[in-house]
Every structure is written in structure tokens, then in C-alpha cells.
Write a protein that holds these residues in place. Structure first.
Motif, PDB file in Angstrom:
ATOM      1  N   SER A   1       1.545  -2.748   4.313  1.00 28.85           N
ATOM      2  CA  SER A   1       2.452  -2.095   4.066  1.00 28.85           C
ATOM      3  C   SER A   1       3.542  -2.167   5.048  1.00 28.85           C
ATOM      4  O   SER A   1       3.543  -2.593   6.245  1.00 28.85           O
TER       5      SER A   1
ATOM      6  N   GLU B   1      -3.644   1.201  12.804  1.00 28.14           N
ATOM      7  CA  GLU B   1      -2.638   0.767  12.373  1.00 28.14           C
ATOM      8  C   GLU B   1      -2.517  -0.733  13.313  1.00 28.14           C
ATOM      9  O   GLU B   1      -2.569  -0.566  14.639  1.00 28.14           O
TER      10      GLU B   1
ATOM     11  N   LEU C   1      -4.874  -2.256   4.313  1.00 27.37           N
ATOM     12  CA  LEU C   1      -3.967  -1.961   3.591  1.00 27.37           C
ATOM     13  C   LEU C   1      -2.532  -2.624   4.277  1.00 27.37           C
ATOM     14  O   LEU C   1      -2.202  -2.498   5.535  1.00 27.37           O
TER      15      LEU C   1
ATOM     16  N   TYR D   1      -2.465   8.128   3.331  1.00 24.52           N
ATOM     17  CA  TYR D   1      -3.411   7.052   3.375  1.00 24.52           C
ATOM     18  C   TYR D   1      -4.856   7.537   3.471  1.00 24.52           C
ATOM     19  O   TYR D   1      -5.024   8.690   4.193  1.00 24.52           O
TER      20      TYR D   1
ATOM     21  N   TYR E   1      -0.531   4.107  -2.395  1.00 26.51           N
ATOM     22  CA  TYR E   1      -1.022   5.647  -1.976  1.00 26.51           C
ATOM     23  C   TYR E   1       0.021   6.445  -1.974  1.00 26.51           C
ATOM     24  O   TYR E   1      -0.216   7.657  -1.890  1.00 26.51           O
TER      25      TYR E   1
ATOM     26  N   ARG F   1      -3.658   5.561  -6.335  1.00 29.79           N
ATOM     27  CA  ARG F   1      -4.455   5.901  -5.335  1.00 29.79           C
ATOM     28  C   ARG F   1      -5.802   6.023  -5.683  1.00 29.79           C
ATOM     29  O   ARG F   1      -6.938   5.378  -5.357  1.00 29.79           O
TER      30      ARG F   1
ATOM     31  N   ALA G   1       0.942  -1.220   0.069  1.00 25.79           N
ATOM     32  CA  ALA G   1      -0.053   0.032  -0.073  1.00 25.79           C
ATOM     33  C   ALA G   1       0.980   1.442   0.048  1.00 25.79           C
ATOM     34  O   ALA G   1       0.445   2.327  -0.558  1.00 25.79           O
ATOM     35  N   HIS G   2       1.980   1.106   0.680  1.00 28.45           N
ATOM     36  CA  HIS G   2       3.007   2.426   0.725  1.00 28.45           C
ATOM     37  C   HIS G   2       3.247   2.724  -0.711  1.00 28.45           C
ATOM     38  O   HIS G   2       3.528   3.997  -1.200  1.00 28.45           O
TER      39      HIS G   2
END
Length: 175
Positions: A116, A134, A114, A128, A93, A99, A89-90
Motif C-alpha cells: 500500500s 508496518e 499488504l 486494515y 480495504y 475487503r 491494499a488501500h
């Protein structure tokens, strides 16, 4: 295909075809044969280049294949997804076009996951979606204790990296 209700559909987003096929094959191998086709009918994948659109996951003979679903994200977005899982995902996005392509497939009822690794990203200033929780993973399942110890030199996180441990406690061969 589109008769499956959105509550039953999952989209897996990957950076490339190989990763998308690996994830779909992993799910297929762990699903009992009697349910395999019905489970895979509810899984779609999207990989770069995202312009190619959403792909279905099917079994052809003894292989997992990814035929096109419909062209364009508008047609795919109309399907709706209960969950969208974005691997790496890093990377997704951190690029506005990527994105946008993914977010076009997310509706108000869609849950996101996500995946990442900040140590693989180009920085921490990634935009994000808001409201995410998280979760930090600290246990490595596929590596030996020696691999985990060797990888610590490349991890970010100061003292936190010392909390990473090997799941099975196998020492492994010398590095």
C-alpha cells in the motif's frame, strides 16, 4: 490442481487483469524453466471484479494465462493459502465488499502481505486487518536520482520524504 497443500499456495490480489498478469509473468521470467510450471501451479490470482473468482496461473505456449479455478470464493477458500499478497491494499480495504471478498480467502494459518501507499489512498482511516506489522520502504530501485527528486513534490511525509533515495545512484536524463 487442488492437491497442492495449502502451505505451498500463494494468492496474489490485484486491482486489474493487467497487474495480475504482470506479477505472474514477472515470477515466471525469474523462475528457472525446469521449475516454472510447478511454481506457477502454486500461484493463484484474484483481480477485480472479485465476483469472477480466483484464477489459476498457467503457461500456454510462451504466454502466461489466467484460466478460472472454480466459481465462488467458498470453493477457492477451501483450497487454503499460505500467503495472500494484496497489491494496492488501500483500495481493497477501503471498500467493504472488496475487503470481504479477500478476507473470505484468508484462514487462520494464512499470512498476509499488504502492499500500500498512503499517498495514493483517499485517507488514513482504512480498516486494515489487526495485528499487521508496518514496513516503510525508502529506496526506489527503478528510478533515477532525478525522478526520485521530482517525485518528492508529490510525496506525503514532511521531512521523511527526504530519506527516499535511489538504489543505483544513476543521475538519469534531465527532466
Amino acid at each position: 490442481d487442488s492437491a497442492d497443500p495449502p502451505a505451498d499456495r500463494v494468492l496474489f490480489v490485484a486491482r486489474n487483469t493487467a497487474l495480475a498478469l504482470f506479477a505472474a509473468s514477472w515470477i515466471a521470467k525469474r523462475t528457472p524453466a525446469a521449475r516454472r510450471r510447478s511454481v506457477l501451479r502454486r500461484l493463484d490470482v484474484l483481480h477485480e471484479p472479485f465476483e469472477q473468482g480466483v484464477l489459476r496461473v498457467r503457461i500456454k505456449g510462451n504466454q502466461v494465462v489466467l484460466p478460472p479455478r472454480q466459481r465462488g470464493s467458498d470453493a477457492a477458500a477451501a483450497l487454503g493459502y499460505a500467503m495472500v499478497i494484496i497489491d494496492e491494499a488501500h483500495h481493497v480495504y477501503s471498500r467493504p465488499a472488496a475487503r470481504s471478498a479477500v478476507e473470505a480467502l484468508v484462514t487462520s494459518g494464512t499470512r498476509r502481505m499488504l502492499l500500500s501507499d498512503v499517498s495514493q489512498s483517499h485517507g488514513r482511516g482504512i480498516d486494515y486487518p489487526p495485528g499487521l506489522q508496518e514496513v516503510v520502504l525508502s529506496e526506489v530501485v527503478r528510478c533515477s536520482k532525478r525522478i526520485v527528486a521530482g517525485a518528492m513534490a508529490f510525496q506525503l511525509g514532511g521531512e521523511q520524504k527526504l530519506l527516499t533515495k535511489c538504489h543505483h545512484e544513476a543521475t538519469g536524463p534531465p527532466l
